[in-house]
Enzyme design. Sequence first.
Site, PDB file in Angstrom:
ATOM      1  N   HIS A  26       1.045  -0.804   0.165  1.00 20.46           N
ATOM      2  CA  HIS A  26      -0.033  -0.208   0.002  1.00 20.46           C
ATOM      3  C   HIS A  26       0.749   1.435   0.013  1.00 20.46           C
ATOM      4  O   HIS A  26       2.130   0.803   0.472  1.00 20.46           O
ATOM      5  CB  HIS A  26      -0.753   0.200   1.422  1.00 20.46           C
ATOM      6  N   LYS A 191      -7.991 -13.038   9.916  1.00 27.27           N
ATOM      7  CA  LYS A 191      -8.195 -13.177   8.859  1.00 27.27           C
ATOM      8  C   LYS A 191      -6.202 -12.788   8.715  1.00 27.27           C
ATOM      9  O   LYS A 191      -6.460 -11.549   8.233  1.00 27.27           O
ATOM     10  CB  LYS A 191      -8.826 -12.447   7.643  1.00 27.27           C
ATOM     11  N   LYS A 193      -4.083 -11.597   5.817  1.00 29.07           N
ATOM     12  CA  LYS A 193      -3.782 -11.726   3.933  1.00 29.07           C
ATOM     13  C   LYS A 193      -2.300 -12.226   3.525  1.00 29.07           C
ATOM     14  O   LYS A 193      -1.690 -11.443   4.303  1.00 29.07           O
ATOM     15  CB  LYS A 193      -3.612  -9.537   3.776  1.00 29.07           C
ATOM     16  N   ASP A 221      -5.649 -15.426   3.245  1.00 22.85           N
ATOM     17  CA  ASP A 221      -6.141 -14.523   1.157  1.00 22.85           C
ATOM     18  C   ASP A 221      -5.166 -14.483   0.705  1.00 22.85           C
ATOM     19  O   ASP A 221      -4.733 -13.418   0.614  1.00 22.85           O
ATOM     20  CB  ASP A 221      -7.304 -13.638   1.577  1.00 22.85           C
ATOM     21  N   ASN A 223      -4.289 -13.994  -2.543  1.00 26.90           N
ATOM     22  CA  ASN A 223      -5.124 -13.072  -3.605  1.00 26.90           C
ATOM     23  C   ASN A 223      -4.476 -13.714  -4.966  1.00 26.90           C
ATOM     24  O   ASN A 223      -3.931 -12.699  -5.684  1.00 26.90           O
ATOM     25  CB  ASN A 223      -4.480 -11.681  -3.529  1.00 26.90           C
ATOM     26  N   HIS A 321     -16.179  -8.224   1.707  1.00 27.47           N
ATOM     27  CA  HIS A 321     -14.744  -7.754   0.904  1.00 27.47           C
ATOM     28  C   HIS A 321     -14.999  -6.769   1.662  1.00 27.47           C
ATOM     29  O   HIS A 321     -15.843  -5.744   1.560  1.00 27.47           O
ATOM     30  CB  HIS A 321     -14.522  -8.594  -0.416  1.00 27.47           C
ATOM     31  N   ASN A 323     -11.814  -3.481   1.124  1.00 30.69           N
ATOM     32  CA  ASN A 323     -10.800  -2.477   0.400  1.00 30.69           C
ATOM     33  C   ASN A 323     -10.403  -1.121   1.610  1.00 30.69           C
ATOM     34  O   ASN A 323     -11.811  -0.842   2.749  1.00 30.69           O
ATOM     35  CB  ASN A 323     -11.264  -1.249  -0.713  1.00 30.69           C
ATOM     36  N   HIS A 350     -11.315  -3.206   6.818  1.00 30.92           N
ATOM     37  CA  HIS A 350      -9.346  -2.148   6.861  1.00 30.92           C
ATOM     38  C   HIS A 350      -9.747  -1.643   7.698  1.00 30.92           C
ATOM     39  O   HIS A 350      -8.807  -0.812   7.817  1.00 30.92           O
ATOM     40  CB  HIS A 350      -9.163  -1.596   5.072  1.00 30.92           C
TER      41      HIS A 350
HETATM   42 MG    MG Z   1      -9.734 -10.991  -1.269  1.00 29.80          MG
END
Ligand code: MG
Length: 423
Positions: A26, A191, A193, A221, A223, A321, A323, A350
């Site tokens: 990010h 979760k 990432k 996840d 991705n 989900h 962002n 987030h």
């Molecule tokens: Mg995802």
Amino acid sequence: MSLIESIEITPIAFRDPPLLNAYGVHEAWALRTIIEVKTRDGRYGLGESYGDEQTISQLQAVAPSLIGMDVFHLNAIRNRITAVVKQPDPKSGLEIAPGTLGATTVPRIFSAFEVACLDLMGKITGRPVCDLLGGKVRDSVDYSAYLFYKFDRHRFSDDPWVDRWGEALTPEGIVEQARKMIEQYGFRSIKLKAGVFEPEAEIAALRALKQAFPDHPLRIDPNGGWSVETTARLLPQFDGNLLQYLEDPAPGKEAMGQVSALTDIPLATNMCVIGNFDLPRALELDAVQVILSDHHYWGGLKATQELAYVCKTWNIGLSMHSNSHLGISLMAMTHAAAAIDNLSYACDTHYPWQEEEVIVGGKIAFENGAVRVPDKPGLGVELDREALAVLAQNYLTCGIRARDDVAEMRKYQPDWSGKIPRY
Ligand SMILES: [Mg+2]
């Protein structure tokens, strides 16, 4: 009283920690857009959407065509938006040819206005948004602790701001991050990432989390960061109920279908099913057992409910989900989730990663990892115009106009490709 008199579209930027993922890292600033739909009697409804240049120009192109429309007439508003985004606007220089901007353009743009209209409908009728969706089936909505590998700070930013979470590049760092987040927010699901390091290192982090938080369901996840072959090799390491679900291990419906045939672990996605158009093939392949909805690209809160009916029909799990986002989005998610009886898992958010807000009262509180569904009219949040002005100024000065995790990662690692699957 319910006719749209004006619309304000304000791009904003807020600080974002250096969170790592399969594509990169990010940037120092995350972008969003705040949408205000106003009626003649001084009421306004709020929406929050993506802040990339393309979305902003599409929102701006559509807004004038909605003036004079009735906020209760969402079907007419959707039809108007569909007509406008398919026509290039010679003045704005937009080239919106069918297909070139993806099948989610209309749902994405409509959603931003739909949420604002629902907020207004709630304010006009004196009802919370969840009542306009059939009424709540739960008083609060569970969210999960969304853990990220991360750097300690943005090494290539001029901004001296450093986030409060510290570095997390090892299993110990991830467990420490989880401890902080769970202590502060009370989350009851976790979760991770992934898709950042060698898969075995990430599975070691999962095992460390399981040991530290044996009662918290876990998800990972990557991705789409793993190939089908890599995922097949890793699957035995997930036995013993290590995972609640496995999210997008490999990219695309075909690959997910191949993985699905090899395991009983539910596969979740927010990548290979992002609209109704993806459903027939995904169902045919039995590629996913959990769909992570997202009203921002699925076409709004009512469309999210329609997805819930599809999931119920086909016995597919449903969650949400996220962002990087602020409180208007969190409240929209919370009202939709409150009005969906077959929401089967804690939603992603987030929200803990952001310090800033645009709503009166600042950050929304979590209790035992959940957000209480407000019973005030509309979404239940009001705009803090001073805070909005600060974040709007950030947008003007931050220099970012579209999220680019790949380019940001190349500052740290010049040969970074950002291609998936990497492993
Ligand atoms: Mg995802």
